[in-house]
Design a protein around this motif. Structure first.
Motif, PDB file in Angstrom:
ATOM      1  N   ASN A 128       0.199   3.395   0.247  1.00 40.10           N
ATOM      2  CA  ASN A 128       0.505   2.389  -0.777  1.00 40.10           C
ATOM      3  C   ASN A 128      -0.240   0.995  -0.146  1.00 40.10           C
ATOM      4  OD1 ASN A 128       2.308   3.666  -2.578  1.00 40.10           O
ATOM      5  ND2 ASN A 128       3.953   3.187  -1.347  1.00 40.10           N
ATOM      6  N   TYR A 129      -0.906   0.371  -1.304  1.00 40.28           N
ATOM      7  CA  TYR A 129      -1.098  -1.153  -0.824  1.00 40.28           C
ATOM      8  C   TYR A 129      -0.080  -1.961  -1.482  1.00 40.28           C
ATOM      9  CZ  TYR A 129      -4.283  -5.170  -0.514  1.00 40.28           C
ATOM     10  OH  TYR A 129      -4.574  -6.475  -0.492  1.00 40.28           O
ATOM     11  N   LEU A 145     -10.194   2.976  -0.241  1.00 41.76           N
ATOM     12  CA  LEU A 145      -9.887   2.190  -1.532  1.00 41.76           C
ATOM     13  C   LEU A 145      -8.509   1.556  -1.474  1.00 41.76           C
ATOM     14  CD1 LEU A 145     -11.380   4.300  -4.419  1.00 41.76           C
ATOM     15  CD2 LEU A 145     -12.254   2.018  -3.645  1.00 41.76           C
ATOM     16  N   VAL A 146      -7.546   2.349  -0.981  1.00 38.90           N
ATOM     17  CA  VAL A 146      -6.369   2.019  -0.923  1.00 38.90           C
ATOM     18  C   VAL A 146      -5.980   0.891   0.435  1.00 38.90           C
ATOM     19  CG1 VAL A 146      -5.266   3.611   0.806  1.00 38.90           C
ATOM     20  CG2 VAL A 146      -3.812   2.631  -1.343  1.00 38.90           C
ATOM     21  N   ASN A 188       3.005   2.284   4.002  1.00 36.73           N
ATOM     22  CA  ASN A 188       2.692   1.255   3.226  1.00 36.73           C
ATOM     23  C   ASN A 188       1.654   0.413   3.940  1.00 36.73           C
ATOM     24  OD1 ASN A 188       4.282   1.912   1.121  1.00 36.73           O
ATOM     25  ND2 ASN A 188       6.154   0.878   2.047  1.00 36.73           N
ATOM     26  N   ARG A 189       0.843  -0.528   3.393  1.00 38.59           N
ATOM     27  CA  ARG A 189       0.073  -1.427   3.951  1.00 38.59           C
ATOM     28  C   ARG A 189       0.587  -2.295   4.726  1.00 38.59           C
ATOM     29  NH1 ARG A 189      -3.207  -4.436   6.071  1.00 38.59           N
ATOM     30  NH2 ARG A 189      -5.069  -4.802   5.465  1.00 38.59           N
ATOM     31  N   TRP A 190       1.537  -2.893   4.149  1.00 43.94           N
ATOM     32  CA  TRP A 190       2.463  -4.103   4.864  1.00 43.94           C
ATOM     33  C   TRP A 190       4.005  -3.458   5.082  1.00 43.94           C
ATOM     34  CZ3 TRP A 190      -1.129  -5.732   1.440  1.00 43.94           C
ATOM     35  CH2 TRP A 190      -1.916  -6.666   1.751  1.00 43.94           C
ATOM     36  N   THR A 209      -2.183   2.931  -5.020  1.00 43.83           N
ATOM     37  CA  THR A 209      -1.527   4.266  -4.280  1.00 43.83           C
ATOM     38  C   THR A 209      -2.633   5.432  -4.284  1.00 43.83           C
ATOM     39  OG1 THR A 209       0.617   3.668  -4.918  1.00 43.83           O
ATOM     40  CG2 THR A 209       0.333   5.984  -4.757  1.00 43.83           C
ATOM     41  N   VAL A 210      -2.345   6.078  -3.055  1.00 43.47           N
ATOM     42  CA  VAL A 210      -3.113   7.399  -3.072  1.00 43.47           C
ATOM     43  C   VAL A 210      -2.083   8.522  -2.755  1.00 43.47           C
ATOM     44  CG1 VAL A 210      -4.663   8.639  -1.571  1.00 43.47           C
ATOM     45  CG2 VAL A 210      -5.214   6.433  -2.303  1.00 43.47           C
TER      46      VAL A 210
END
Lengths: 375, 368
Positions: free
Chosen positions: B120-121, B94-95, A160-162, B102-103
């Motif tokens: 995931n973003y 992009l993500v 996850n980004r965060w 999601t990728v």
């Protein structure tokens, strides 16, 4: 100049006290909106539904236990209205629930055989509900399959980004703060300006030897006091209705909040001098604020799914209007995280927009500086 | 004859006034359109298709099948995924900046360990719920050799096909335009008589002043019906609204008594609120509350307990609960509902009557 400004503030506060309709509008509308949105956020989190549990046994109990345990940071995934099959169908037939989820009588034996099914009957008048019910059921099924036969499932390694998901209520909380401050500042400043034309005191103010500044600063100071009262109340409602961590609105949030006030006030001044009447100003302010809420308040969410058509166009508009990034700044400051886009570019950009709006308001005022009906 | 001529004369005057003073119509016109356009674009215009990236790095049949399943997964209205890229670097880029939530990466060794990588973003829990649930739907049915348990979920609707969320919002925007428009315009016309000093003439006319009130109701009905055609047309154009002509017609006919009731209530409220600046925001807030909390945004049965309890006693919730199903061809209006609508219309007419009686007895009227 200081005395003139102080006199103007005292006069406006007195008028607002004696005729509080517009001040109250600046308070009531944001409060109502926050409360209404609290309901919508609840609907996005929890699905109220009846379960028709026709099967009995350990597998059924495990399945229902999984259903009951499902939750996110925002709350439970399901509000189980009943598990009695007859009552579940009765609630559905009467329209009290939108569907019935059936765990069929053969569920226990089917689970033993390794091929089971659940059924969802739904009033499919809104595809979002149908989709939500299906996806929630898929989550439940995934959890049960994981518990029963974890060696034969596709495993997912997530990155996850965060480190944590931001709660949807906290995500929306920042947009609601923007809504409240923008609407209150726009209505307060705009009506304070328009009122001078309605009460035929504009000529005296505009032609005063003290110049424009006491007028501008005085109006903004009064609007600031009135808006601050609104924001204290809105903060309380956000905390009570959405459990929004108001206490975390530290220094990282103050800059964007102040800019929202100045931006709303600048829009209010422009509307006030352009319309010179408070009656149309209020609905226009409401629509402008609603547009800001729905478009800029969702920019970072929309960014992920806006890849075609009108929604992509809308996202591009939102992306380059600095209000979006300012809202994100509040969000991430509250979470103690760093937003993707840095602050420096949008703070300057938003300041430039505010200056341009004030300049436009003064230009409109100068161009249309005519007084009728004895003013 | 004199009464009908007076009635039509007031109606004609009202139409001329509304043509000249657009500010009386701004809210009634803009609020439903704004609700429709923004809600449709932000919440539902793209159906169920969620943008993701799918990168398949494996040549195995299992990986190809999974990739195909991701492409083919669909709801009743659209595919569940809109795969915007299959390039690893582009997908990562992009993500990382939130342009995708999601990728999904199917690694080269997928067929040996059945492991996926998902990036995931995670912008918020709602976005993650939407992407993870869709992915789970595919993974629940993915082939893994030796799997001993598979549970499926069957979806069945009351109608053969789902109504798009945007179409539901479009229908609600039309209903909002009808009942909110009728209430606000009737209130505005009544208050215009007060604020533009034609009140005195109407009160002193040898005819019953209620005739003017009923003409205000007619004007409100005509104008709000006209205004509602804009959100109706927009719904067909941009919201996947597919209601047939018959159901739309039945809805408009069925809404007539509701609009009479709402217009009557608008005039009655106008008597107590006394000025535009008080009436307009209160009526607008009331209509928005009804829209969000009582079935306009979502079915009442799907709302949180507090909203359901509110809708139970809030009479206006029936507008959305009864007419959205009618509009989309789910339910008709039974005898009980028709009787209730007619009673509502009668109450509306009585409210007009009471408003003018109270107006005549008011202190201001005695000073005229």
């Amino acid at each position: 100049m200081f005395k003139a400004t102080r006199a103007l503030v005292a006069k406006d506060l007195l008028v607002s006290r004696r005729n509080p309709v517009f001040f109250l509008l600046g308070v009531v509308v944001p409060l109502m909106f926050v409360l209404l949105y609290a309901f919508i956020v609840g609907a996005a989190t929890t699905a109220p539904i009846g379960f028709a549990v026709e099967s009995q046994g350990p597998q059924t109990q495990k399945f229902m236990q999984t259903i009951r345990s499902m939750q996110s940071e925002d709350g439970d995934a399901w509000e189980i209205r009943t598990t009695d099959p007859d009552e579940a169908r009765k609630l559905y037939e009467s329209g009290e629930t939108v569907g019935v989820i059936t765990i069929p009588a053969s569920f226990e034996s089917d689970m033993e055989k390794g091929r089971a099914k659940t059924e969802v009957l739904t009033r499919n008048i809104n595809s979002d509900i149908t989709k939500n019910l299906n996806l929630r059921m898929q989550d439940a099924i995934g959890m049960v399959q994981q518990a029963e036969d974890s060696d034969h499932l596709v495993a997912v390694k997530e990155q996850n980004r965060w480190s944590t998901d931001m709660s949807f209520t906290r995500y929306m909380g920042a947009s609601l703060l923007m809504f409240a401050i923008l609407y209150a500042s726009m209505v307060n400043t705009g009506t304070l300006i328009a009122r001078e034309w309605e009460e035929r005191t504009a000529k005296t103010l505009v032609l005063s030897p003290k110049g424009w500044w006491p007028l501008v600063i005085g109006k903004w100071l009064t609007a600031f006091i009135q808006t601050a009262i609104t924001m204290v109340l809105v903060g309380g409602v956000l905390w009570l209705a959405l459990d929004y961590p108001v206490h975390r609105l530290g220094p990282g949030s103050w800059g964007p909040l102040l800019l929202f006030f100045l931006y709303g006030s600048a829009l209010g001044v422009l509307l006030g001098v352009a319309l010179r009447r408070s009656l149309p100003l209020v609905p226009i302010a409401a629509v402008v604020t609603l547009v800001h809420f729905l478009v800029f308040g969702f920019e970072s969410y929309m960014r992920g799914y806006a890849h075609e058509g009108l929604v992509e166009f809308l996202w591009w508009c939102a992306r380059f209007w600095p209000v979006s990034s300012a809202i994100d700044q509040i969000r991430y400051a509250v979470e103690g995280l760093e937003p993707y886009y840095s602050q420096s570019h949008y703070l300057l950009w938003l300041s430039a927009v505010i200056v341009a709006l004030v300049g436009a308001a003064i230009a409109v005022l100068r161009k249309r500086i005519r007084f009728t009906q004895g003013q | 004859m004199t009464v009908s001529r007076a009635f039509l004369a007031v109606h004609k005057r009202n139409l001329a006034l509304l043509r000249r003073q657009k500010s009386l119509l701004i809210q009634a016109a803009i609020v439903p359109i704004a609700m429709l356009i923004l809600s449709t674009l932000v919440y539902g215009g793209f159906g169920d298709a969620y943008a993701i990236g799918v990168v398949n790095q494996s040549d195995s049949k299992a990986a190809q099948k999974l990739e195909q399943q991701l492409h083919d997964a669909e709801s009743d209205i659209t595919p569940l995924f809109d795969v915007v890229t299959d390039d690893y670097d582009e997908a990562r880029s992009l993500v990382d900046r939130g342009r995708l939530h999601t990728v999904v990466v199917i690694p080269p060794d997928y067929s040996s360990n059945y492991r996926l990588e998902v990036r995931n973003y995670n912008v918020n829990t709602d976005a993650m719920k939407n992407t993870k649930g869709r992915l789970q739907l595919v993974l629940n049915q993915a082939d893994v050799p030796g799997a001993e348990l598979r549970i499926t979920n069957e979806m069945e609707g009351a109608q053969p096909h789902d109504v798009w969320r945007s179409a539901y919002l479009g229908g609600s925007a039309v209903l909002l335009a009808l009942f909110f428009g009728a209430m606000l315009i009737a209130a505005n016309l009544f208050l215009l008589e007060r604020e533009n000093s034609t009140h005195k003439e109407i009160m002193l006319t040898p005819l019953n002043p209620v005739v003017a009130g009923l003409a205000n109701v007619l004007s409100a009905l005509v104008v709000s019906t006209g205004l509602s055609l804009v959100p109706l047309g927009l719904s067909y154009w941009m919201a996947e609204f597919k209601a047939d002509f018959w159901h739309v017609l039945m809805t408009y006919v069925g809404m007539l008594p509701v609009m009479v009731a709402c217009a009557g209530l608008g005039i009655f409220a106008g008597h107590f609120l006394k000025s535009f600046r008080a009436a307009q925001p209160i009526i607008t807030i009331g209509a928005m509350t009804t829209f969000f909390v009582s079935g306009g945004f979502n079915l009442v049965g799907y709302l949180p307990p507090a909203a359901r309890a509110f809708s139970e006693w809030w009479p206006f919730s029936r507008i959305f609960s009864w007419f959205n199903p009618l509009l989309h061809g789910f339910d008709g209006l039974g005898t009980g509902k028709i009787v209730a609508l007619l009673v509502a219309a009668v109450i509306g007419v009585l409210l007009v009557h009471w408003a003018y009686v109270l107006e005549r007895r008011s202190r201001e009227a005695r000073k005229m």
